[in-house]
Design a protein around this motif. Structure first.
Motif, PDB file in Angstrom:
ATOM      1  N   ALA A 204     -29.439 100.228   4.207  1.00 20.14           N
ATOM      2  CA  ALA A 204     -29.983 100.180   2.840  1.00 20.14           C
ATOM      3  C   ALA A 204     -31.207 101.099   2.728  1.00 20.14           C
ATOM      4  N   TRP A 205     -32.058 101.083   3.755  1.00 21.63           N
ATOM      5  CA  TRP A 205     -33.245 101.957   3.753  1.00 21.63           C
ATOM      6  C   TRP A 205     -32.812 103.426   3.746  1.00 21.63           C
ATOM      7  N   ALA A 206     -31.850 103.765   4.614  1.00 20.87           N
ATOM      8  CA  ALA A 206     -31.396 105.161   4.719  1.00 20.87           C
ATOM      9  C   ALA A 206     -30.748 105.610   3.407  1.00 20.87           C
ATOM     10  N   GLU A 207     -30.009 104.726   2.771  1.00 21.20           N
ATOM     11  CA  GLU A 207     -29.363 105.072   1.503  1.00 21.20           C
ATOM     12  C   GLU A 207     -30.429 105.330   0.430  1.00 21.20           C
ATOM     13  N   ALA A 208     -31.442 104.480   0.394  1.00 25.72           N
ATOM     14  CA  ALA A 208     -32.523 104.685  -0.580  1.00 25.72           C
ATOM     15  C   ALA A 208     -33.258 106.001  -0.280  1.00 25.72           C
ATOM     16  N   ALA A 209     -33.415 106.331   0.992  1.00 26.38           N
ATOM     17  CA  ALA A 209     -34.070 107.601   1.373  1.00 26.38           C
ATOM     18  C   ALA A 209     -33.252 108.788   0.859  1.00 26.38           C
ATOM     19  N   ARG A 210     -31.937 108.657   0.938  1.00 23.06           N
ATOM     20  CA  ARG A 210     -31.072 109.760   0.473  1.00 23.06           C
ATOM     21  C   ARG A 210     -31.178 109.960  -1.041  1.00 23.06           C
ATOM     22  N   GLN A 211     -31.565 108.904  -1.758  1.00 20.53           N
ATOM     23  CA  GLN A 211     -31.694 109.018  -3.227  1.00 20.53           C
ATOM     24  C   GLN A 211     -33.025 109.655  -3.628  1.00 20.53           C
ATOM     25  N   GLU A 212     -33.973 109.718  -2.693  1.00 19.54           N
ATOM     26  CA  GLU A 212     -35.292 110.268  -3.041  1.00 19.54           C
ATOM     27  C   GLU A 212     -35.226 111.792  -3.131  1.00 19.54           C
ATOM     28  N   THR A 213     -36.111 112.327  -3.965  1.00 18.68           N
ATOM     29  CA  THR A 213     -36.071 113.786  -4.158  1.00 18.68           C
ATOM     30  C   THR A 213     -37.361 114.476  -3.697  1.00 18.68           C
ATOM     31  N   GLU A 214     -38.420 113.691  -3.455  1.00 20.30           N
ATOM     32  CA  GLU A 214     -39.689 114.329  -3.068  1.00 20.30           C
ATOM     33  C   GLU A 214     -39.559 114.965  -1.676  1.00 20.30           C
ATOM     34  N   ILE A 215     -40.288 116.054  -1.479  1.00 15.21           N
ATOM     35  CA  ILE A 215     -40.274 116.715  -0.167  1.00 15.21           C
ATOM     36  C   ILE A 215     -41.701 116.777   0.370  1.00 15.21           C
ATOM     37  N   VAL A 216     -41.903 116.283   1.585  1.00 10.17           N
ATOM     38  CA  VAL A 216     -43.197 116.435   2.266  1.00 10.17           C
ATOM     39  C   VAL A 216     -43.009 117.571   3.269  1.00 10.17           C
ATOM     40  N   VAL A 217     -43.556 118.719   2.929  1.00 11.28           N
ATOM     41  CA  VAL A 217     -43.284 119.923   3.720  1.00 11.28           C
ATOM     42  C   VAL A 217     -43.695 119.719   5.184  1.00 11.28           C
ATOM     43  N   ALA A 218     -44.831 119.053   5.401  1.00  6.27           N
ATOM     44  CA  ALA A 218     -45.330 118.864   6.770  1.00  6.27           C
ATOM     45  C   ALA A 218     -44.370 118.014   7.620  1.00  6.27           C
ATOM     46  N   ASP A 219     -43.530 117.235   6.970  1.00  9.50           N
ATOM     47  CA  ASP A 219     -42.602 116.358   7.706  1.00  9.50           C
ATOM     48  C   ASP A 219     -41.194 116.933   7.771  1.00  9.50           C
TER      49      ASP A 219
END
Ligand SMILES: N[C@@H](CCC(=O)N[C@@H](CS)C(=O)NCC(=O)O)C(=O)O
Length: 217
Positions: free
Chosen positions: A198-213
């Motif tokens: 469920a966490w990984a699926e929610a992560a896939r729905q996110e659009t923000e990008i943290v360049v350092a990561d």
């Protein structure tokens, strides 16, 4: 009964947030989630309304604010006595607590060179810095636990120790870092938990990008 509110960062990147979130989720404890994406104006605008350190996760419960992932897990375990906690046996509990504290403060090369990035497709990453040292230690630690408990969790049944290593599980998977077969089996077992999915699926729905990561070739 006071409501629980958990303030977290992005699900894709925020490894400390995952620990607190996963502990509530595997115990089926209801909570309100406030997501402040890391490294965004919204994060810096609002984080100090919740967190004295400017970091996530933070748990709010009645008059209590708890601002460290391990302190949150400890608080929830003491307050709600949920099903999943520390191993019951005092010796196993001492080992589990040592492992959790080691994770809380250690494995710096793994953390520095291989940021958690749940939605990134898995690939064979080169070994960077001194990560082999961290991987050797992690393999040894997990093997000792799995050999003693016979798995599938580090201490037999799912416990706080597994929750605490969850971000490392995602890192090992994403970057296909070399580990022994029992540890790879453990990674697969952890990834199959519905709450991890469920966490990984929610992560896939996110659009923000943290360049350092993000991985830089
Ligand atoms: N020791 C803290 C570490 C928390 C932490 O470093 N959180 C990161 C996100 S994963 C953060 O909030 N970073 C934002 C920043 O430093 O600006 C814990 O266990 O909760």
């Amino acid at each position: 009964m006071d409501e629980l509110t958990l303030v977290i960062g992005n699900k894709n990147y925020s490894s400390w947030s995952l620990r607190a979130w996963l502990y509530l989720a595997v115990n089926d404890i209801p909570f309100e989630e406030i997501r402040l994406p890391l490294d965004t104006p919204r994060f810096y605008q609002h984080i100090h309304e919740y967190s004295p350190t400017g970091c996530v996760p933070v748990l709010h419960h009645g008059e209590v604010w708890v601002w460290d992932s391990l302190a949150i897990i400890e608080y929830v375990e003491r307050t709600f006595a949920p099903q999943i906690g520390w191993p019951a046996d005092p010796k196993a509990r001492a080992v589990a607590l040592s492992a959790v504290m080691e994770m809380h403060a250690g494995f710096p090369e793994l953390r520095k060179h291989y940021p958690m990035n749940c939605r990134k497709p898995s690939f064979q990453a080169p070994l960077r810095g001194e990560v082999r040292k961290d991987l050797t230690r992690l393999d040894h630690l997990w093997r000792n636990c799995l050999d003693a408990s016979r798995g599938p969790a580090l201490f037999g049944r799912l416990s706080i120790a597994d929750v605490y290593f969850a971000p490392v599980v995602f890192r090992l998977h994403t970057y296909q870092l070399p580990m022994s077969q029992p540890c790879l089996d453990y990674v697969e077992w952890m990834l199959a938990l519905p709450q991890m999915q469920a966490w990984a699926e929610a992560a896939r729905q996110e659009t923000e990008i943290v360049v350092a990561d993000e991985w830089q070739d």
